[in-house]
Scaffold this motif. Structure first.
Motif, PDB file in Angstrom:
ATOM      1  N   UNK A 264       0.886  -1.232   0.008  1.00  0.00           N
ATOM      2  CA  UNK A 264      -0.040   0.220   0.053  1.00  0.00           C
ATOM      3  C   UNK A 264       1.017   1.220  -0.061  1.00  0.00           C
ATOM      4  N   UNK A 265       0.473   2.376  -0.695  1.00  0.00           N
ATOM      5  CA  UNK A 265       1.323   3.390  -0.851  1.00  0.00           C
ATOM      6  C   UNK A 265       0.263   4.559  -0.698  1.00  0.00           C
ATOM      7  N   UNK A 266       0.359   5.337   0.386  1.00  0.00           N
ATOM      8  CA  UNK A 266      -0.453   6.599   0.374  1.00  0.00           C
ATOM      9  C   UNK A 266       0.465   7.881  -0.099  1.00  0.00           C
ATOM     10  N   UNK A 267       0.275   8.540  -1.194  1.00  0.00           N
ATOM     11  CA  UNK A 267       1.414   9.450  -2.007  1.00  0.00           C
ATOM     12  C   UNK A 267       0.726  10.685  -1.792  1.00  0.00           C
ATOM     13  N   UNK A 268       1.488  11.594  -1.562  1.00  0.00           N
ATOM     14  CA  UNK A 268       0.948  13.056  -1.510  1.00  0.00           C
ATOM     15  C   UNK A 268       1.924  13.915  -2.574  1.00  0.00           C
ATOM     16  N   UNK A 269       1.096  14.579  -3.475  1.00  0.00           N
ATOM     17  CA  UNK A 269       1.995  15.181  -4.455  1.00  0.00           C
ATOM     18  C   UNK A 269       2.605  16.438  -4.162  1.00  0.00           C
ATOM     19  N   UNK A 270       3.510  17.035  -4.532  1.00  0.00           N
ATOM     20  CA  UNK A 270       4.215  18.300  -4.555  1.00  0.00           C
ATOM     21  C   UNK A 270       2.906  19.234  -5.021  1.00  0.00           C
ATOM     22  N   UNK A 271       3.044  20.747  -4.365  1.00  0.00           N
ATOM     23  CA  UNK A 271       1.984  21.432  -4.708  1.00  0.00           C
ATOM     24  C   UNK A 271       2.361  22.954  -5.018  1.00  0.00           C
ATOM     25  N   UNK A 272       1.867  23.696  -5.770  1.00  0.00           N
ATOM     26  CA  UNK A 272       2.420  24.982  -6.328  1.00  0.00           C
ATOM     27  C   UNK A 272       0.978  25.750  -6.376  1.00  0.00           C
ATOM     28  N   UNK A 273       1.075  27.037  -6.640  1.00  0.00           N
ATOM     29  CA  UNK A 273       0.254  28.155  -6.958  1.00  0.00           C
ATOM     30  C   UNK A 273      -0.156  27.921  -8.404  1.00  0.00           C
ATOM     31  N   UNK A 274      -1.620  28.183  -8.576  1.00  0.00           N
ATOM     32  CA  UNK A 274      -2.100  28.060 -10.127  1.00  0.00           C
ATOM     33  C   UNK A 274      -1.135  28.871 -11.130  1.00  0.00           C
ATOM     34  N   UNK A 275      -1.149  28.503 -12.355  1.00  0.00           N
ATOM     35  CA  UNK A 275      -0.365  29.047 -13.340  1.00  0.00           C
ATOM     36  C   UNK A 275      -0.555  30.635 -13.370  1.00  0.00           C
ATOM     37  N   UNK A 276      -1.679  31.249 -13.395  1.00  0.00           N
ATOM     38  CA  UNK A 276      -1.838  32.469 -13.457  1.00  0.00           C
ATOM     39  C   UNK A 276      -1.566  33.277 -12.497  1.00  0.00           C
ATOM     40  N   UNK A 277      -1.004  32.760 -11.439  1.00  0.00           N
ATOM     41  CA  UNK A 277      -0.405  33.399 -10.457  1.00  0.00           C
ATOM     42  C   UNK A 277       1.055  33.149 -10.445  1.00  0.00           C
ATOM     43  N   UNK A 278       1.501  31.897 -10.510  1.00  0.00           N
ATOM     44  CA  UNK A 278       3.054  31.641 -10.256  1.00  0.00           C
ATOM     45  C   UNK A 278       3.849  32.215 -11.259  1.00  0.00           C
ATOM     46  N   UNK A 279       3.191  32.313 -12.511  1.00  0.00           N
ATOM     47  CA  UNK A 279       3.670  32.880 -13.656  1.00  0.00           C
ATOM     48  C   UNK A 279       3.592  34.204 -14.035  1.00  0.00           C
ATOM     49  N   UNK A 280       3.359  34.938 -13.200  1.00  0.00           N
ATOM     50  CA  UNK A 280       2.733  36.405 -13.155  1.00  0.00           C
ATOM     51  C   UNK A 280       3.454  37.376 -12.252  1.00  0.00           C
ATOM     52  N   UNK A 281       3.506  38.431 -12.335  1.00  0.00           N
ATOM     53  CA  UNK A 281       4.092  39.661 -11.516  1.00  0.00           C
ATOM     54  C   UNK A 281       3.715  39.574 -10.289  1.00  0.00           C
ATOM     55  N   UNK A 282       2.477  39.003  -9.930  1.00  0.00           N
ATOM     56  CA  UNK A 282       1.956  38.988  -8.530  1.00  0.00           C
ATOM     57  C   UNK A 282       2.577  37.959  -7.446  1.00  0.00           C
ATOM     58  N   UNK A 283       3.477  37.023  -8.045  1.00  0.00           N
ATOM     59  CA  UNK A 283       3.997  36.047  -7.467  1.00  0.00           C
ATOM     60  C   UNK A 283       5.292  36.504  -6.822  1.00  0.00           C
ATOM     61  N   UNK A 284       5.741  35.884  -5.571  1.00  0.00           N
ATOM     62  CA  UNK A 284       7.103  36.124  -4.961  1.00  0.00           C
ATOM     63  C   UNK A 284       7.963  35.106  -5.737  1.00  0.00           C
ATOM     64  N   UNK A 285       9.051  35.056  -5.172  1.00  0.00           N
ATOM     65  CA  UNK A 285      10.101  34.095  -5.916  1.00  0.00           C
ATOM     66  C   UNK A 285       9.843  32.739  -5.830  1.00  0.00           C
ATOM     67  N   UNK A 286       9.285  32.250  -4.878  1.00  0.00           N
ATOM     68  CA  UNK A 286       8.692  31.009  -4.865  1.00  0.00           C
ATOM     69  C   UNK A 286       7.583  30.593  -5.560  1.00  0.00           C
ATOM     70  N   UNK A 287       6.834  31.589  -6.257  1.00  0.00           N
ATOM     71  CA  UNK A 287       5.693  31.333  -6.962  1.00  0.00           C
ATOM     72  C   UNK A 287       4.281  31.667  -6.689  1.00  0.00           C
ATOM     73  N   UNK A 288       4.493  31.956  -5.121  1.00  0.00           N
ATOM     74  CA  UNK A 288       3.156  31.954  -4.329  1.00  0.00           C
ATOM     75  C   UNK A 288       2.870  33.533  -4.385  1.00  0.00           C
ATOM     76  N   UNK A 289       1.412  33.816  -4.020  1.00  0.00           N
ATOM     77  CA  UNK A 289       0.846  35.343  -4.158  1.00  0.00           C
ATOM     78  C   UNK A 289       1.539  36.132  -3.098  1.00  0.00           C
ATOM     79  N   UNK A 290       2.154  37.295  -3.642  1.00  0.00           N
ATOM     80  CA  UNK A 290       3.145  38.117  -2.676  1.00  0.00           C
ATOM     81  C   UNK A 290       2.318  39.076  -1.876  1.00  0.00           C
ATOM     82  N   UNK A 291       2.180  38.579  -0.557  1.00  0.00           N
ATOM     83  CA  UNK A 291       1.102  39.450   0.422  1.00  0.00           C
ATOM     84  C   UNK A 291       2.004  39.994   1.394  1.00  0.00           C
ATOM     85  N   UNK A 292       1.504  41.032   1.966  1.00  0.00           N
ATOM     86  CA  UNK A 292       2.156  41.434   3.352  1.00  0.00           C
ATOM     87  C   UNK A 292       1.471  40.620   4.252  1.00  0.00           C
TER      88      UNK A 292
END
Length: 423
Positions: A264-292
């Motif tokens: 039996x294998x319970x697997x958890x995938x790597x995770x990331x922000x949606x493309x329209x965020x991670x590939x935009x200028x709204x993202x930080x260096x890690x690709x996540x939404x750059x918020x205060x």
């Protein structure tokens, strides 16, 4: 009445507040905004037809909840005071104050709230997606898959069970362990534990990121006889051969790959922000939404706010975090529309009810930097021990509070902190 709206290509519709995402974050913040100002026009953009109570999937995988209690049709959950666009967002044009939909149309806003959640990158593990649902390969992170997890747990009498956790950040960082503990508890009670080799492969270097809760978890690791492997990242799965491949750092600085067989294998995938965020200028260096961190306003675009799993803030990505974030975004967004100082602050609160056995939970509550932020009496959550009261809270109370409280703008234990400075 809810308006399930379509926008002809070339036509631009305008709303005061546009919210991207109809999950826990999007609907909660809509309710919190409307609670404070019923005259603000709100739109939600959400393509899904079903809303899921994702914290319940772990409980389905442990045989505690029935699958049907974890989802509802989206029209039953979308607030009646919003305009609902059942479309996906492909881009944000912050210069024009518009979001672009997948049919090419645009929606204009005065203030934008980004709450699209995150993306489960199934392709980040070779062979995993094709393997799911057969040959003992499962994941509670996959819609509809938790029932298969429970089937595998009940049917496994001997052999090897693997549980993986990918690199951070992920939604509900404790969920990979929760699945493991509930499974191991069942096997222990069924008297088959001694015939099983249970392994936890964690891409990180610690059992849990907040040290205060580690001793209680380690006690259960010992109780269940689990073999813990740190810095061991699942990179490939061969379902028919029942082989998992893990990458570990070598002594020479290079990575090594090791094949491990499984039943039996319970697997958890790597995770990331949606493309329209991670590939935009709204993202930080890690690709996540750059918020205060405190206001949850975007660091460079003042009429954009965000919350939930897409956020680049340093909190745990949990529904409990959303419960605290929604009132902060609502208050600060309204203040921004009125050209008033933003006074509400989010202190990074997150909660992770670690289901260490069927009937007991270690209720981890913490904020930025791992600072403990208990919100319950010590008899429910003393921060070090698993309690029956915490299990009662998660299993019996939290689903009702989610559907009828948080999504309705009832801000139970969610009063925003006050900012120390008002910029």
């Amino acid at each position: 009445m809810i308006s399930n709206t379509t926008t002809p290509k070339g036509e631009v519709k305008t709303h005061t507040v546009v919210i991207v995402g109809g999950g826990a974050a999007g609907i909660s913040v809509a309710a919190s905004i409307h609670k404070r100002d019923r005259d603000i026009g709100i739109a939600i953009i959400e393509p899904a037809s079903t809303h899921h109570y994702q914290p319940g999937w772990t409980m389905v995988g442990g045989g505690v909840f029935r699958p049907e209690v974890t989802s509802r049709p989206m029209p039953e959950v979308i607030p009646p005071f919003v305009s609902w666009y059942q479309k996906a967002v492909t881009a944000v044009d912050q210069d024009k104050n518009q979001v672009v939909l997948d049919d090419g149309s645009c929606i204009e806003y005065k203030a934008l709230v980004l709450a699209p959640g995150l993306e489960l990158n199934w392709s980040g593990i070779e062979g995993l997606e094709a393997a799911l649902g057969s040959n003992g390969v499962t994941s509670n992170y996959r819609e509809g898959m938790a029932s298969y997890t429970w089937d595998m747990v009940q049917n496994l009498k001997q052999g090897r069970a693997l549980f993986s956790q990918p690199p951070m950040p992920i939604k509900c960082a404790g969920a990979p362990q929760k699945a493991m503990y509930l499974s191991a508890d069942y096997w222990l009670k069924q008297g088959v534990q001694s015939k099983l080799d249970v392994q936890f492969h964690n891409a990180g270097a610690v059992l849990f990121g907040v040290p205060a809760y580690v001793p209680a978890l380690e006690a259960y690791i010992e109780k269940y006889g689990i073999d813990v492997n740190f810095q061991s990242t699942l990179v490939a799965v061969n379902g028919p051969a029942k082989i998992a491949v893990f990458r570990t750092p070598g002594a020479d600085g290079n990575h090594q790959e090791r094949e491990v067989s499984f039943d039996m294998l319970h697997a958890v995938p790597p995770q990331r922000a949606p493309k329209f965020i991670r590939e935009s200028t709204l993202a930080n260096e890690g690709g996540w939404l750059d918020l205060e961190d405190d206001t949850l306003r975007h660091k460079t675009v003042p009429n954009i706010f965000g919350l939930g799993d897409v956020s680049g803030t340093g909190n745990a990505k949990t529904a409990a975090a959303v419960r605290k974030q929604a009132p902060v975004v609502a208050e600060n967004l309204i203040a921004s529309l009125r050209n008033e100082p933003m006074r509400a602050a989010y202190l990074g609160y997150g909660s992770c009810p670690l289901t260490v056995e069927n009937g007991k939970i270690v209720l981890a509550e913490f904020g930025y930097g791992g600072v403990l932020q208990p919100s319950f009496p010590k008899w429910i959550n003393d921060g070090t021990q698993a309690t029956k009261a915490a299990w009662w809270l998660k299993a019996k109370q939290l689903p009702t509070l989610y559907w009828h409280g948080m999504l309705k703008g009832r801000e139970w234990l969610a009063r925003p902190a006050v900012r120390s400075t008002n910029d």
